[in-house]
Design a protein around this motif. Structure first.
Motif, PDB file in Angstrom:
ATOM      1  N   GLY A   1      11.186   5.894   5.200  1.00 53.17           N
ATOM      2  CA  GLY A   1      10.679   6.191   3.866  1.00 53.17           C
ATOM      3  C   GLY A   1      11.403   7.342   3.208  1.00 53.17           C
ATOM      4  N   ALA A   2      10.636   8.153   2.483  1.00 52.68           N
ATOM      5  CA  ALA A   2      11.215   9.268   1.735  1.00 52.68           C
ATOM      6  C   ALA A   2      10.354  10.506   1.923  1.00 52.68           C
ATOM      7  N   LEU A   3      10.964  11.614   1.604  1.00 53.91           N
ATOM      8  CA  LEU A   3      10.294  12.904   1.752  1.00 53.91           C
ATOM      9  C   LEU A   3      10.424  13.623   0.410  1.00 53.91           C
TER      10      LEU A   3
ATOM     11  N   ALA B   1       3.216  -1.557   4.080  1.00 55.30           N
ATOM     12  CA  ALA B   1       2.351  -0.374   4.057  1.00 55.30           C
ATOM     13  C   ALA B   1       3.042   0.818   4.704  1.00 55.30           C
ATOM     14  N   SER B   2       2.679   1.999   4.202  1.00 52.80           N
ATOM     15  CA  SER B   2       3.286   3.227   4.745  1.00 52.80           C
ATOM     16  C   SER B   2       2.319   3.949   5.694  1.00 52.80           C
ATOM     17  N   ILE B   3       2.876   4.923   6.388  1.00 57.07           N
ATOM     18  CA  ILE B   3       2.100   5.726   7.351  1.00 57.07           C
ATOM     19  C   ILE B   3       1.838   7.116   6.776  1.00 57.07           C
ATOM     20  N   ARG B   4       0.641   7.588   6.964  1.00 52.33           N
ATOM     21  CA  ARG B   4       0.248   8.948   6.593  1.00 52.33           C
ATOM     22  C   ARG B   4      -0.570   9.532   7.724  1.00 52.33           C
ATOM     23  N   TYR B   5      -0.126  10.671   8.215  1.00 59.59           N
ATOM     24  CA  TYR B   5      -0.809  11.311   9.343  1.00 59.59           C
ATOM     25  C   TYR B   5      -1.135  10.315  10.471  1.00 59.59           C
ATOM     26  N   GLY B   6      -0.142   9.526  10.809  1.00 61.53           N
ATOM     27  CA  GLY B   6      -0.265   8.648  11.974  1.00 61.53           C
ATOM     28  C   GLY B   6      -0.972   7.323  11.748  1.00 61.53           C
ATOM     29  N   HIS B   7      -1.402   7.067  10.515  1.00 59.23           N
ATOM     30  CA  HIS B   7      -2.190   5.844  10.284  1.00 59.23           C
ATOM     31  C   HIS B   7      -1.751   5.076   9.040  1.00 59.23           C
TER      32      HIS B   7
ATOM     33  N   LEU C   1       8.452   7.923   8.350  1.00 58.18           N
ATOM     34  CA  LEU C   1       9.597   8.823   8.530  1.00 58.18           C
ATOM     35  C   LEU C   1      10.160   8.800   9.943  1.00 58.18           C
ATOM     36  N   THR C   2       9.332   8.390  10.893  1.00 55.48           N
ATOM     37  CA  THR C   2       9.826   8.258  12.265  1.00 55.48           C
ATOM     38  C   THR C   2      11.006   7.282  12.291  1.00 55.48           C
ATOM     39  N   ALA C   3      10.929   6.279  11.410  1.00 57.51           N
ATOM     40  CA  ALA C   3      11.957   5.240  11.371  1.00 57.51           C
ATOM     41  C   ALA C   3      13.309   5.743  10.841  1.00 57.51           C
TER      42      ALA C   3
ATOM     43  N   GLN D   1       7.113   5.029  -2.396  1.00 52.64           N
ATOM     44  CA  GLN D   1       8.290   4.517  -1.700  1.00 52.64           C
ATOM     45  C   GLN D   1       8.098   3.069  -1.231  1.00 52.64           C
ATOM     46  N   THR D   2       6.910   2.744  -0.781  1.00 52.01           N
ATOM     47  CA  THR D   2       6.655   1.363  -0.334  1.00 52.01           C
ATOM     48  C   THR D   2       6.721   0.411  -1.532  1.00 52.01           C
ATOM     49  N   ARG D   3       6.242   0.876  -2.687  1.00 48.96           N
ATOM     50  CA  ARG D   3       6.355   0.049  -3.898  1.00 48.96           C
ATOM     51  C   ARG D   3       7.827  -0.155  -4.262  1.00 48.96           C
TER      52      ARG D   3
ATOM     53  N   LEU E   1       0.866  -1.187   0.000  1.00 44.26           N
ATOM     54  CA  LEU E   1       0.000   0.000   0.000  1.00 44.26           C
ATOM     55  C   LEU E   1       0.892   1.224   0.000  1.00 44.26           C
ATOM     56  N   THR E   2       0.823   1.995  -1.056  1.00 45.68           N
ATOM     57  CA  THR E   2       1.712   3.145  -1.213  1.00 45.68           C
ATOM     58  C   THR E   2       0.928   4.375  -1.654  1.00 45.68           C
ATOM     59  N   THR E   3       1.414   5.559  -1.286  1.00 43.30           N
ATOM     60  CA  THR E   3       0.808   6.790  -1.804  1.00 43.30           C
ATOM     61  C   THR E   3       1.746   7.479  -2.778  1.00 43.30           C
ATOM     62  N   ASP E   4       3.002   7.639  -2.371  1.00 45.25           N
ATOM     63  CA  ASP E   4       3.970   8.348  -3.233  1.00 45.25           C
ATOM     64  C   ASP E   4       4.999   7.408  -3.867  1.00 45.25           C
TER      65      ASP E   4
ATOM     66  N   THR F   1       6.372   3.006  17.061  1.00 48.81           N
ATOM     67  CA  THR F   1       5.051   2.977  17.698  1.00 48.81           C
ATOM     68  C   THR F   1       3.941   2.513  16.748  1.00 48.81           C
ATOM     69  N   TYR F   2       3.961   3.013  15.501  1.00 42.43           N
ATOM     70  CA  TYR F   2       2.907   2.619  14.540  1.00 42.43           C
ATOM     71  C   TYR F   2       2.889   1.099  14.376  1.00 42.43           C
ATOM     72  N   THR F   3       4.070   0.530  14.243  1.00 42.48           N
ATOM     73  CA  THR F   3       4.191  -0.899  13.969  1.00 42.48           C
ATOM     74  C   THR F   3       3.836  -1.722  15.214  1.00 42.48           C
TER      75      THR F   3
END
Ligand SMILES: Cc1cc2nc3c(=O)[nH]c(=O)nc-3n(C[C@H](O)[C@H](O)[C@H](O)COP(=O)(O)O)c2cc1C
Length: 174
Positions: free
Chosen positions: A123-125, A54-60, A88-90, A13-15, A8-11, A102-104
């Motif tokens: 991830g990436a920014l 899967a990636s995190i977006r706004y804490g979820h 990005l916390t990682a 990076q997870t892909r 599950l990716t938005t931008d 924490t998310y994981t």
């Protein structure tokens, strides 16, 4: 031995991480769970090993992730399985393991399926690619957490060696 990586990716990076992992497996299929959230159980049965990322977006995480896990937990438990999260916390060394991210940690405490292998990747920014609101928000988060804030730049924090080692650890046990 057939491996499936569902991501599950938005931008992207997870892909990209899923694609890097796929290089390690002899027979590996990649599927975007956002494009195929209703993937059939019969199709999943074809694989010996299932990896979810899967990636995190706004804490979820994307809600599709937990819906999928809930729906297929019996099947996931019957297979060799792994999970990786991207956030990005990682990028911080003390926040990049399943126990310290924490998310994981919270996700794993919530779900019945317990994958045999779990990893957390930074991830990436991609500041220039974000919409104005997201750019402002993520820059604010980076500022208060001591991160990179130059919005003209793109930053990639992913440790590709760690990605390959994670895939190799799974592949060795197949
Ligand atoms: C709008 C937005 C919100 C984000 N929120 C978080 C967050 O709450 N915590 C975090 O650690 N990372 C956060 N990130 C960082 C993403 O997890 C990171 O950019 C990751 O590489 C995205 O992966 P993807 O491209 O596969 O979706 C956010 C990124 C964006 C663009």
């Amino acid at each position: 031995m057939k491996t499936l990586i569902l991501y599950l990716t938005t931008d992207g990076q997870t892909r990209k991480i899923a694609e890097k992992m796929a290089e390690t497996f002899a027979d590996c299929t990649l599927i975007s769970l956002r494009e195929q959230p209703q993937i059939q159980a019969e199709k999943l049965q074809d694989y010996d090993c299932i990896i979810l990322g899967a990636s995190i977006r706004y804490g979820h995480f994307d809600p599709i992730l937990e819906a999928f896990i809930q729906q297929h937990q019996g099947l996931l438990k019957s297979k060799k399985s792994a999970f990786f999260s991207v956030n990005l916390t990682a990028r911080k060394a003390n926040r990049n393991t399943p126990e310290t991210n924490t998310y994981t940690r919270k996700l794993l405490a919530r779900i019945a399926w317990q994958p045999q292998y779990v990893a957390v990747f930074a991830g990436a920014l991609f500041y220039p690619r974000y919409q104005w609101f997201d750019r402002v928000m993520i820059r604010f988060i980076m500022k208060i957490t001591g991160g990179d804030t130059d919005t003209r730049r793109e930053y990639e924090y992913t440790d590709w060696q760690k990605v390959t080692e994670f895939a190799q650890k799974i592949a060795k046990k197949l």
